[in-house]
Design an enzyme around this catalytic site. Structure first.
Site, PDB file in Angstrom:
ATOM      1  CG  ASP A  25      -7.128   2.836  -0.484  1.00 44.93           C
ATOM      2  OD1 ASP A  25      -5.950   2.518  -0.916  1.00 44.93           O
ATOM      3  OD2 ASP A  25      -7.641   2.149   0.470  1.00 44.93           O
TER       4      ASP A  25
ATOM      5  CB  CYS B 262      -1.113   0.049   1.253  1.00 47.07           C
ATOM      6  SG  CYS B 262      -0.227  -0.282   2.727  1.00 47.07           S
TER       7      CYS B 262
ATOM      8  CG  HIS C 265      -4.537   0.894   3.937  1.00 50.89           C
ATOM      9  ND1 HIS C 265      -3.864   0.033   2.917  1.00 50.89           N
ATOM     10  CD2 HIS C 265      -5.427   1.429   3.206  1.00 50.89           C
ATOM     11  CE1 HIS C 265      -4.461   0.226   1.967  1.00 50.89           C
ATOM     12  NE2 HIS C 265      -5.420   1.002   2.065  1.00 50.89           N
TER      13      HIS C 265
END
Lengths: 650, 306
Positions: A468, A408, A452
């Site tokens: 995202d 991520c 994250h």
């Protein structure tokens, strides 16, 4: 008190040695090795002394040893106050006290030292196993204390008696725990010693830093929602916001001083929840986006991140609510926007070229540029993986066009970079995404592997919009969890995996028990106490009414225990009561009746010692012996015995 | 209720066995409690004389069996011999068919011979060749044994020791008593000249009286407390059995009767404790062969009167 000067028997010495070992074993991991060895040697010395009937070491040897121990502790820590030095010093005292067990007094002191060391364990950890171990040690110590006053019963009996004593204390313990006025703040926290490393998000993000966290299944925090749990894909727990980029790592804004907060309007249905945050050694408090209010003792930074005034060193519980659809920063300051556009002067030429193209096409239409960037990420067919290849200096280019594999933080960094290169203010937001509801107690557990990173882009007229980029390539990361998103076969902590259902079930139960302990035992604070009293019908209690309740309830418990004991007690023979009165009188003459001595035998001995009272003594003893042991005592014998004793005034 | 007869008996015995008032009293108490007596001591301290005197003064028949390693059960119990005249087997009773049996040096015999005696003691009857014959009443066995560490002994197992109500150690007499013994008349002649103080029937009455001596609830509590202590303290391999408690109570009753009382006092229990428990408790610490008095004293001082 002659009893306090009785010498310590062998059996008592064994008891105390066992107690000392039990009390100090759990602490050895916290003290330096030399002290552990020294304590072990002292214990072994004590064992040999007891075993071989050797004499105790003389005082002139012990005093230098005490001084040496204390100096050693001082040299080790440069202080003797504080948690670890204090415990180390107590350990020195305990080990050496065992070597001077001369009288019952020393035995009592040793037992009390052991109690203190048991308490000391809680300065390090307050988990359920610690508490269970402490209960066991307290049991042994109490048995040793009982043995110090009477060492005749067998060890099993001593433990039984100690257990009975402690069991009788349990109601009082519960009453005091629940009702004794609470002070705010953690009971066990000693701030100066809590510098130990705890895992959690850091204030910088480099490739691999979050992937590292994904290997840990430690709990980051637990959440209980007041209403329904929002969908998984909305559970973005906002953590440190990282606007500044130096070509390799992302950082939070330089200072943590509270910024003037720019307000935003609430949108969407408010979500109320309560967070129990595990200590992580940083200031930030994790909040569901976007936070609608602030926990006590906290402030909000200009990038909408609640931070605590104090570093979170103890488990913290706070209630919050969130507006899920809010967008903050519609009127963002120029300085903040400028910071959100800053890029290193050189590097990553390929993405810069593409971004320049977007800017040429869409001008200052931020939304269109974001769409273009999303499209690019989509077309590149990037792979979400825990084991991305190492990247060189142009890491955004390499990730997007060569390796195409990343975690991520790679996605977020590349996405922000591409937006900034196209003139759209953007920044990285770190935090946690998702979490898993424990079916046992209904708490949402957010673990370290839920860490994250995502991005925020500033779009004129709307403010900061969450994007995202990981979700573009691996939508299941957001919609379900990490395990669903990474390719099969990558190493995950077993709780993150979806197989091994029974282990997971077991772990859920354990977590629920731990959580219950944290919430109701360790986290039993003034607020919880007020809630409890309110549920008992006592609103806004002050210390007076609480003291009254405490006294009344303690009285009731005491009464119940007394009745129980009285019921179990046998009725005492009135002749025996009279005899005890008589022997008490004799004791004043210095003639002490031994508890095992028969009445006639005692009378004979006493008569020899005080011939002037011989007649009285012998007759009283004969009357008593007849009453207590004879076949059919005459009805007036008891009253005769009583009057004889009453008129016996030596 | 002074029982002058019993006092006279004790006086007679003490006249011959010098300086041993307590063991003598215990031996008589054992007899009154219908138990058997085991005397463990070195040769020559008066074991045999004690047995003799007891029998004489109580007017009982007396037989002595000297145990040896080649002894057979028939040597004790008796044997059937074919009688040509009548053409039938005729039982010749062994030396055990008497009122007082002195089984001398019982641990010199093999376990087989020992058990023949011990069975007879327990059953108070002898079964030989399919026929059961009752032993006379009163029936009293005084067994003597040499200290077990001597060569050529078969130590009695614990279960057999339990058959003896009391185990005594006579020990050396003190200097004054020994001097009186050396200067005095010949003991054997003195024994021979003794006359019976009571008839056997009177002894049986005394034995009945012993059983009627009152033991109050408080006293039974005390006996139980003593037993409970031996069971919970790790000093002994096993605590006192219920049978041992019964034995303790029986001897304490006899002791109380000898004192002229109709009820048992804790003092009685304490006085007989060494003789009753020493052969029934085996210390866990085998090295500490403490004598009976010391074991009993430790037990007494550890248990308060209830």
């Amino acid at each position: 008190m002659a009893r306090i000067n009785r010498p310590v028997s062998r059996r008592q010495a064994w008891w105390l040695l066992a107690t000392a070992i039990a009390a100090s074993l759990p602490l050895l991991q916290h003290v330096p090795l030399w002290l552990s060895i020294a304590a072990g040697l002292a214990f072994a010395w004590r064992a040999v002394l007891t075993w071989r009937h050797w004499r105790l070491p003389p005082r002139w040897l012990l005093i230098p040893l005490v001084i040496a121990g204390a100096v050693g502790v001082f040299l080790q820590y440069r202080t003797i106050v504080g948690r670890t030095p204090g415990i180390a010093l107590l350990l020195v005292f305990l080990a050496l006290k065992l070597l001077e067990l001369r009288a019952a007094r020393d035995a009592v002191v040793t037992a009390l030292l052991c109690y203190f060391l048991v308490l000391g364990q809680f300065l390090f950890t307050q988990t359920i196993p610690t508490a269970m171990l402490a209960c066991l040690t307290v049991l042994i110590t109490t048995a040793a204390l009982l043995a110090a006053s009477d060492d005749r019963p067998a060890p099993r009996q001593q433990v039984y008696r100690a257990g009975l004593l402690l069991a009788q204390a349990i109601p009082f313990m519960l009453l005091l725990f629940l009702l004794f006025p609470r002070v705010q703040g953690p009971l066990w926290g000693i701030p100066q010693d809590r510098f130990t490393a705890v895992s959690g998000l850091s204030d910088t993000m480099t490739p691999g830093s979050i992937a590292q966290l994904s290997q840990s299944d430690a709990i980051a925090f637990r959440v209980r929602f007041k209403g329904t749990v929002p969908p998984q894909s909305q559970l973005y727990w906002r953590g440190p916001v990282m606007p500044s980029f130096d070509g390799r790592s992302w950082r939070v804004a330089q200072t943590l001083a509270a910024y003037p907060t720019i307000p935003y309007d609430g949108a969407g249905t408010p979500v109320d929840y309560e967070v129990t945050l595990e200590p992580h050694g940083k200031h930030w408090l994790f909040a569901l986006e976007m936070p609608a209010n602030l926990p006590p003792d906290s402030a909000m930074t200009s990038d909408y991140q609640p931070i605590a005034r104090e570093v979170v060193r103890n488990r913290l519980r706070y209630t919050q609510s969130a507006w899920p659809d809010s967008h903050a920063g519609a009127n963002e300051t120029r300085a903040a926007l400028r910071a959100a556009l800053a890029l290193p002067a050189a590097g990553n030429p390929r993405i810069r070229a593409i971004s320049a193209g977007w800017q040429a096409t869409h001008g200052d239409n931020g939304a269109a540029i974001v769409a273009a960037a999303e499209d690019l990420f989509n077309r590149q067919l990037l792979t979400y993986t825990l084991n991305p290849p190492l990247l060189g200096p142009d890491m955004v280019d390499e990730f997007l066009f060569d390796t195409k594999r990343g975690f991520c933080e790679h996605f977020a960094a590349a996405f922000v970079f591409s937006l900034r290169a196209a003139g759209v203010p953007a920044r990285v937001v770190a935090g946690y995404q998702g979490g898993e509801t424990n079916p046992v107690d209904g708490y949402l557990e957010v673990r370290q592997y839920d860490a994250h990173a995502w991005t925020e882009a500033w779009i004129a007229g709307r403010g900061w919009v969450r994007i995202d980029p990981t979700a573009i390539s691996a939508p299941s990361r957001v919609s379900s969890n990490l395990a669903a998103a990474v390719p099969a076969g990558e190493g995950l902590p077993f709780l993150a995996r979806s197989d091994m259902a029974w282990l997971k079930e077991l772990r859920y139960r354990l977590d629920a028990v731990t959580n219950g302990w944290n919430q109701w035992v360790l986290g039993y604070n003034p607020q919880r106490q007020r809630d409890l009293l309110a549920s008992l019908g006592l609103r806004e209690p002050d210390w007076r009414s609480m003291t009254a309740i405490l006294s009344i309830l303690s009285g009731i418990v005491l009464l119940v225990l007394t009745v129980w004991i009285l019921r179990n007690r046998q009725r005492v023979d009135p002749a025996l009561t009279a005899w005890r009165r008589f022997t008490a009188r004799m004791a004043r003459l210095g003639i002490v009746w031994q508890a095992w001595e028969g009445p006639l035998q005692f009378a004979e001995r006493a008569a020899r010692l005080t011939p002037q009272h011989a007649r009285d003594i012998v007759e009283i003893a004969a009357l008593y012996a007849g009453l207590r042991y004879g076949p059919n005592p005459r009805p007036d014998d008891l009253s005769r015995l009583k009057s004889r004793i009453a008129s016996f005034r030596p | 209720m002074r029982l002058t007869e019993l006092d006279a008996i004790l006086a007679d015995i003490n006249h011959i066995i010098l300086g041993k008032e307590r063991p003598v009293r215990l031996a008589v108490a054992c007899l009154l409690a219908r138990g058997h007596l085991l005397i463990e001591d070195l040769p020559g301290v008066g074991k045999t004389t004690l047995a003799h005197v007891l029998a004489r003064v109580l007017g009982l028949e007396f037989q002595r069996i000297q145990f040896t390693s080649d002894m057979l059960p028939a040597d004790i119990l008796g044997v059937s011999i074919f009688d040509r005249g009548t053409g039938a087997f005729h039982f010749h009773p062994g030396p055990i068919f008497t009122q007082v049996v002195l089984a001398d040096e019982i641990n010199r015999a093999t376990p087989k011979a020992q058990s023949a005696l011990l069975e007879a003691m327990e059953e108070r009857q002898v079964t030989a060749e399919g026929e059961t014959r009752a032993l006379p009443e009163p029936f009293f066995v005084i067994a003597t044994q040499n200290p077990t560490h001597q060569i050529g002994t078969f130590p009695l197992p614990e279960s057999q020791l339990d058959r003896f109500l009391i185990k005594l150690e006579l020990g050396y007499p003190d200097a004054a008593a020994e001097r009186e013994l050396l200067a005095g008349a010949d003991r054997q002649q003195m024994v021979a000249s003794l006359t019976a103080r009571i008839a056997p029937q009177r002894l049986i009455e005394f034995q009945k009286q012993v059983r009627a001596v009152h033991a109050s609830a408080a006293l039974i509590d005390y006996v139980q407390a003593l037993a409970a202590h031996t069971r919970t303290t790790p000093r002994w391999h096993a605590g006192l059995s219920p049978r041992a408690c019964l034995a303790l109570l029986a001897v304490a009753r006899a002791w109380a009767l000898l004192d002229g009382r109709d009820h048992v006092l804790p003092e009685d229990v304490q006085a007989v404790l060494p003789g009753v428990i020493a052969h029934r408790l085996r210390p866990t610490d085998d090295n500490s062969r403490a004598d009976a008095e010391a074991i009993a004293a430790a037990l007494i001082e550890a248990v308060p009167l209830p």
